[in-house]
Design a protein around this motif. Sequence first.
Motif, short mmCIF file in Angstrom:
data_model
loop_
_atom_site.label_atom_id
_atom_site.label_comp_id
_atom_site.label_asym_id
_atom_site.label_seq_id
_atom_site.Cartn_x
_atom_site.Cartn_y
_atom_site.Cartn_z
N THR A 394 0.82 -1.21 0.00
CA THR A 394 0.00 0.00 0.00
C THR A 394 0.86 1.26 0.00
OG1 THR A 394 -0.13 0.21 2.41
CG2 THR A 394 -1.74 -1.24 1.35
N ASN A 395 0.27 2.34 -0.47
CA ASN A 395 0.99 3.61 -0.47
C ASN A 395 1.23 4.12 0.95
OD1 ASN A 395 1.18 3.81 -3.29
ND2 ASN A 395 -0.87 4.73 -3.45
N VAL A 396 0.33 3.79 1.86
CA VAL A 396 0.51 4.19 3.26
C VAL A 396 1.76 3.53 3.83
CG1 VAL A 396 -0.46 4.05 5.58
CG2 VAL A 396 -1.93 4.64 3.66
N ALA A 397 1.91 2.24 3.57
CA ALA A 397 3.09 1.52 4.06
C ALA A 397 4.36 2.08 3.43
CB ALA A 397 2.95 0.03 3.77
N LYS A 398 4.31 2.35 2.14
CA LYS A 398 5.48 2.90 1.46
C LYS A 398 5.87 4.26 2.04
CE LYS A 398 4.73 0.57 -2.97
NZ LYS A 398 4.43 0.73 -4.41
N THR A 399 4.88 5.08 2.34
CA THR A 399 5.16 6.40 2.91
C THR A 399 5.77 6.28 4.29
OG1 THR A 399 3.31 7.36 1.67
CG2 THR A 399 4.12 8.61 3.56
N ARG A 400 5.23 5.38 5.12
CA ARG A 400 5.77 5.19 6.46
C ARG A 400 7.21 4.69 6.43
NH1 ARG A 400 0.38 2.41 9.06
NH2 ARG A 400 -0.56 4.30 9.89
N VAL A 401 7.48 3.71 5.58
CA VAL A 401 8.82 3.15 5.51
C VAL A 401 9.82 4.19 5.00
CG1 VAL A 401 10.26 1.49 4.27
CG2 VAL A 401 8.15 0.73 5.34
N MET A 402 9.46 4.89 3.95
CA MET A 402 10.37 5.90 3.40
C MET A 402 10.63 7.02 4.42
SD MET A 402 12.31 6.82 0.97
CE MET A 402 11.83 5.77 -0.41
N THR A 403 9.59 7.42 5.13
CA THR A 403 9.75 8.46 6.16
C THR A 403 10.68 7.98 7.28
OG1 THR A 403 7.53 9.32 5.70
CG2 THR A 403 8.52 9.92 7.81
N ASN A 404 10.50 6.72 7.69
CA ASN A 404 11.37 6.15 8.73
C ASN A 404 12.82 6.12 8.28
OD1 ASN A 404 9.14 3.61 10.20
ND2 ASN A 404 9.19 5.83 10.38
N TRP A 405 13.04 5.70 7.04
CA TRP A 405 14.41 5.64 6.53
C TRP A 405 15.06 7.02 6.51
CZ3 TRP A 405 13.10 1.99 1.84
CH2 TRP A 405 13.22 0.66 2.26
N LEU A 406 14.32 8.01 6.01
CA LEU A 406 14.86 9.36 5.92
C LEU A 406 15.13 9.94 7.31
CD1 LEU A 406 12.64 10.79 3.03
CD2 LEU A 406 15.06 10.16 2.91
N LEU A 407 14.17 9.74 8.23
CA LEU A 407 14.32 10.27 9.58
C LEU A 407 15.51 9.64 10.29
CD1 LEU A 407 13.13 12.17 11.69
CD2 LEU A 407 11.68 10.29 12.47
N ASN A 408 15.67 8.32 10.12
CA ASN A 408 16.78 7.63 10.77
C ASN A 408 18.11 8.08 10.18
OD1 ASN A 408 18.68 4.95 10.78
ND2 ASN A 408 17.45 5.11 12.65
#
Length: 454
Positions: A394-408
Amino acid sequence: MTRPRILVVGAGFAGVECVRRLERKLSPDEADVTLVTPFAYQLYLPLLPQVASGVLTPQSIAVSLRRSKKYRTRIIPGGAIGVDLKSKVCVIRTITDQIVDEPYDYIVLAPGSITRTFDIPGLTDHAFGMKTLAEAAYVRDHVISQLDLADASQDPQERASRLQFVVVGGGYAGTETAACLQRLTHAAVKRYPRLDPGLIKWHLIDIAPKLMPELGDKLGSSAQEILRRRGIEISLGTSIAKAGPEEVTFTDGRVIPTRTLIWTAGVVASPLIATLGAETVKGRLAVAPEMNLPGNDGVFALGDSAAVPDLAKGDDGAMCPPTAQHALRQGKHVADNVIAALRGQSMQRYVHKDLGLVVDLGGTDAVSKPLGIELRGLPAQAVARGYHWSALRTNVAKTRVMTNWLLNAVAGDDFVRTGFQTRKAARLKDFEYTDAYLTPEQVREHIEGTGRQD
């Protein structure tokens, strides 16, 4: 006339892909679709090591099956504990601990796999796994707590044992788990001025002569070099002789004082397969290339629990490996074959050539082999994360994962310990409920007792 009943067991890659394709290609009046799963989410297993290391939050890789209103599949919250092929009934233990019988006309068995264990003294009592979301979250809490406890301890021996960590299994799960958690402890210890960073030691052991042999000699050697450069001690041709609460004994005689043993030495098919009383290959249900069970109309199996012939290899007897790549494609293919069987059409054989392998070692370290091309470092990292990101449903999952990667990448980790199950220690045996299944005889007795026998 009642509509045909299609029952899908398991909400992993294979089961969810099958359900979604059935919903798209079947009209509402053609069949009723039911999904059996104890958790109403699809877990993206390859990213569990990044949850354990805190790079990703747990909910970012758990894709809800109830989020969208457009899906019409009925979800039964529970686990299948037996299947009677003769009377076409699946026995389910619901999350309220009730035993219910679910009749079917077509059944798709995608219950996945469980952690493979051996008869090693103390293993299930003292080891952690890396197979479920709860385990990943628990292991993260445990590893950070070892730093806290070591910092608080006045005993040098206790401090040293709490700062040694052992990971068993040189496959993808074990290698990525050791790599990601080593980075976590390496970064976290800088916040503990009383602790000597040199006391932190990670051990990665495997009975095989090579790490991740599927990668080939060159990439496998590159992965080993990356891990050794970080200070991870790799021991090959070695396993565990016994495990205790404060030490682990290797088969080569070494005794490692440690409070952390993580077991990732492979998987085996779900115990549900054994309840069928059908032919198996190394514990996996023996199916035809169409992924149906010979001699049993309307029975299909796929994913980790099925011995699906790997026709792309052209090797007689080769089976598809238990990977997400195959499970995703098998799910769609089985759905098409179920629809074909329902409509009286011919079924198609499953053929898929492996697209390659990706191994994310955290940070900018990775090795990948897409389409046979060997990559290392940032290019391999881009391929690895790009593949995982695109595979999220899902796009929601993709957004969460990408945000986590960038934030980390920008802010690093906060090393937060949530206190998950803080008052009760949990180990391998507490997470997968492998004692919940019936024997074939118990299944038959149950069916006869309810009057559903033919």
